[in-house]
Design a protein around this motif. Structure first.
Motif, PDB file in Angstrom:
ATOM      1  N   VAL A  86       0.805  -1.192  -0.096  1.00 35.95           N
ATOM      2  CA  VAL A  86      -0.303   0.354  -0.466  1.00 35.95           C
ATOM      3  C   VAL A  86       0.982   1.656  -0.179  1.00 35.95           C
ATOM      4  CG1 VAL A  86      -1.968   1.590   1.484  1.00 35.95           C
ATOM      5  CG2 VAL A  86      -1.856  -1.279   1.049  1.00 35.95           C
ATOM      6  N   PRO A  87       0.716   2.339  -0.717  1.00 41.84           N
ATOM      7  CA  PRO A  87       0.889   3.744  -0.666  1.00 41.84           C
ATOM      8  C   PRO A  87       0.892   4.495   0.855  1.00 41.84           C
ATOM      9  CG  PRO A  87      -0.431   3.828  -2.178  1.00 41.84           C
ATOM     10  CD  PRO A  87      -0.645   2.339  -1.273  1.00 41.84           C
ATOM     11  N   VAL A  88       2.358   5.364   0.613  1.00 40.68           N
ATOM     12  CA  VAL A  88       2.232   6.305   1.908  1.00 40.68           C
ATOM     13  C   VAL A  88       0.729   6.558   1.586  1.00 40.68           C
ATOM     14  CG1 VAL A  88       3.455   7.947   3.070  1.00 40.68           C
ATOM     15  CG2 VAL A  88       4.911   6.070   1.885  1.00 40.68           C
ATOM     16  N   PHE A  89       0.413   7.521   0.663  1.00 45.77           N
ATOM     17  CA  PHE A  89      -0.755   8.347   0.734  1.00 45.77           C
ATOM     18  C   PHE A  89      -2.083   7.366   0.203  1.00 45.77           C
ATOM     19  CE2 PHE A  89      -3.713  10.753  -0.802  1.00 45.77           C
ATOM     20  CZ  PHE A  89      -4.014  11.116  -2.295  1.00 45.77           C
ATOM     21  N   ASP A  90      -3.051   7.142   1.444  1.00 40.60           N
ATOM     22  CA  ASP A  90      -4.241   6.990   0.875  1.00 40.60           C
ATOM     23  C   ASP A  90      -5.175   7.340   1.835  1.00 40.60           C
ATOM     24  OD1 ASP A  90      -6.049   4.229   0.854  1.00 40.60           O
ATOM     25  OD2 ASP A  90      -4.573   3.090   1.671  1.00 40.60           O
ATOM     26  N   VAL A  91      -6.256   6.873   0.223  1.00 47.16           N
ATOM     27  CA  VAL A  91      -6.963   7.933   0.119  1.00 47.16           C
ATOM     28  C   VAL A  91      -7.922   8.233   1.607  1.00 47.16           C
ATOM     29  CG1 VAL A  91     -10.303   8.211  -0.673  1.00 47.16           C
ATOM     30  CG2 VAL A  91      -8.272   6.707  -2.173  1.00 47.16           C
ATOM     31  N   ASP A  92      -7.707   9.928   1.729  1.00 47.71           N
ATOM     32  CA  ASP A  92      -8.558  10.620   3.294  1.00 47.71           C
ATOM     33  C   ASP A  92      -9.425  11.573   2.838  1.00 47.71           C
ATOM     34  OD1 ASP A  92      -9.288  11.344   5.429  1.00 47.71           O
ATOM     35  OD2 ASP A  92      -7.156  12.736   5.369  1.00 47.71           O
ATOM     36  N   ARG A  99     -17.872  11.637  -2.110  1.00 51.38           N
ATOM     37  CA  ARG A  99     -20.103   9.786  -1.826  1.00 51.38           C
ATOM     38  C   ARG A  99     -18.960   8.686  -2.154  1.00 51.38           C
ATOM     39  NH1 ARG A  99     -23.010  14.149  -3.905  1.00 51.38           N
ATOM     40  NH2 ARG A  99     -22.768  13.384  -6.252  1.00 51.38           N
ATOM     41  N   THR A 100     -18.278   8.626  -3.676  1.00 53.06           N
ATOM     42  CA  THR A 100     -17.258   6.954  -4.058  1.00 53.06           C
ATOM     43  C   THR A 100     -16.382   7.485  -2.768  1.00 53.06           C
ATOM     44  OG1 THR A 100     -17.064   8.900  -5.925  1.00 53.06           O
ATOM     45  CG2 THR A 100     -15.712   6.915  -5.616  1.00 53.06           C
ATOM     46  N   PHE A 101     -15.637   7.389  -2.412  1.00 54.41           N
ATOM     47  CA  PHE A 101     -14.819   7.208  -1.130  1.00 54.41           C
ATOM     48  C   PHE A 101     -14.978   6.658  -0.169  1.00 54.41           C
ATOM     49  CE2 PHE A 101     -11.775   9.097  -4.457  1.00 54.41           C
ATOM     50  CZ  PHE A 101     -11.469   8.393  -4.807  1.00 54.41           C
ATOM     51  N   THR A 102     -16.395   7.198   0.740  1.00 45.40           N
ATOM     52  CA  THR A 102     -16.586   6.621   1.461  1.00 45.40           C
ATOM     53  C   THR A 102     -18.343   5.237   1.510  1.00 45.40           C
ATOM     54  OG1 THR A 102     -18.234   9.261   1.773  1.00 45.40           O
ATOM     55  CG2 THR A 102     -16.635   9.024   2.541  1.00 45.40           C
ATOM     56  N   GLY A 103     -18.025   5.131   0.139  1.00 42.68           N
ATOM     57  CA  GLY A 103     -19.230   4.869   0.331  1.00 42.68           C
ATOM     58  C   GLY A 103     -19.452   3.366  -0.130  1.00 42.68           C
ATOM     59  N   PRO A 104     -18.174   2.698   0.668  1.00 41.17           N
ATOM     60  CA  PRO A 104     -18.400   2.807   1.363  1.00 41.17           C
ATOM     61  C   PRO A 104     -16.274   3.801   1.529  1.00 41.17           C
ATOM     62  CG  PRO A 104     -17.883   0.313   1.686  1.00 41.17           C
ATOM     63  CD  PRO A 104     -19.148   0.472   0.269  1.00 41.17           C
ATOM     64  N   ALA A 105     -15.821   3.659   2.623  1.00 40.76           N
ATOM     65  CA  ALA A 105     -14.435   3.580   2.709  1.00 40.76           C
ATOM     66  C   ALA A 105     -13.476   2.307   2.734  1.00 40.76           C
ATOM     67  CB  ALA A 105     -14.166   4.769   4.288  1.00 40.76           C
ATOM     68  N   PHE A 106     -12.671   2.932   1.836  1.00 38.58           N
ATOM     69  CA  PHE A 106     -11.773   1.242   1.119  1.00 38.58           C
ATOM     70  C   PHE A 106     -10.287   1.775   1.841  1.00 38.58           C
ATOM     71  CE2 PHE A 106     -13.032   3.724  -2.346  1.00 38.58           C
ATOM     72  CZ  PHE A 106     -11.659   4.147  -3.143  1.00 38.58           C
ATOM     73  N   VAL A 151     -14.403  12.525  -9.544  1.00 37.33           N
ATOM     74  CA  VAL A 151     -14.035  11.882  -9.171  1.00 37.33           C
ATOM     75  C   VAL A 151     -12.423  11.656  -8.125  1.00 37.33           C
ATOM     76  CG1 VAL A 151     -13.915   9.769  -7.688  1.00 37.33           C
ATOM     77  CG2 VAL A 151     -16.210  10.209  -8.576  1.00 37.33           C
ATOM     78  N   ASN A 152     -11.506  11.736  -9.225  1.00 38.20           N
ATOM     79  CA  ASN A 152     -10.341  11.864  -9.255  1.00 38.20           C
ATOM     80  C   ASN A 152      -9.792  13.517  -9.649  1.00 38.20           C
ATOM     81  OD1 ASN A 152     -10.104  11.406 -12.436  1.00 38.20           O
ATOM     82  ND2 ASN A 152     -10.481   9.382 -11.992  1.00 38.20           N
TER      83      ASN A 152
END
Length: 221
Positions: free
Chosen positions: A53-59, A71-78, A141-142
């Protein structure tokens, strides 16, 4: 083997009555002799490498709560680390659960560039459909500027400045993997890895490898 990408299981079943896993195996991987599968089979578990896993992850906390990205990154968070779990590896997740190596990803793209050669191929008029531009703008999203054809992104200097022009269909995975079908030059290029970079699309490593391939191609003409 490392995880990659694919299409929609629901669409595949509606059109062909087969799961996406079976469709890719029976129509692409097996006829092409490609070591690639959607959803990892139990017998191949010992062959797969863990994602680093990279040092940076989605926050999600830094995102606007009303945005499509939130909504994408919390539906659900991963987390990218989910790809190392048995349930993830076994699931029929076309957009995120292709397993193979770089050679096999290049192989499954080959029907786009082989014409009437050996193995499965697509008619030129079918390939032409890829390049009908569907959208051209910033992905909600990105956050990247992406020009979309049908099923693939199309070259744009604002997306990946290191890709040349021409009839190129491509996409990549979170962490830096890249898959390219260059129709004009009749070749496919793939880069996959298990040590992820923080990039959402492409990476410095992918850029270096892809650039080297095009340098060789240009030098041979």
């Amino acid at each position: 083997m490392s995880p990659g990408r694919g299409g929609s299981p629901r669409t595949a079943r509606r059109i062909t009555a087969s799961s996406l896993r079976d469709l890719v195996r029976d129509r692409l991987a097996t006829p092409l002799g490609a070591d690639f599968q959607i959803g990892l089979s139990t017998k191949d578990l010992h062959r797969v490498s863990d994602v680093i896993v990279p040092v940076f992850d989605v926050d999600p906390s830094v995102l606007d709560r009303g945005s499509a990205a939130y909504r994408t990154f919390t539906g659900p968070a991963f987390s990218a680390g989910a790809a190392n779990t048995a349930d993830w590896r076994a699931a029929d997740l076309g957009a995120a659960n292709g397993h193979g190596n770089a050679a096999s990803v290049a192989d499954v793209l080959s029907p786009l560039v082989t014409g009437s050669g050996a193995g499965p191929s697509l008619r030129p008029d079918t390939v032409d459909l890829i390049f009908r531009e569907q959208s051209n703008g910033v992905d909600l999203v990105n956050g990247l500027h992406v020009r979309w054809g049908i099923g693939f992104a199309l070259p744009d200097r604002r997306t990946l400045p290191w890709l040349p022009g021409g009839r190129i269909a491509f996409w990549g995975g979170w962490g830096g993997s890249m898959a390219i079908a260059d129709i004009d030059r009749r070749m496919t290029i793939s880069y996959v890895m298990n040590r992820m970079d923080a990039d959402l699309l492409g990476s410095s490593r992918a850029a270096a490898y892809v650039g080297a391939v095009y340098d060789v191609v240009r030098g041979s003409r």
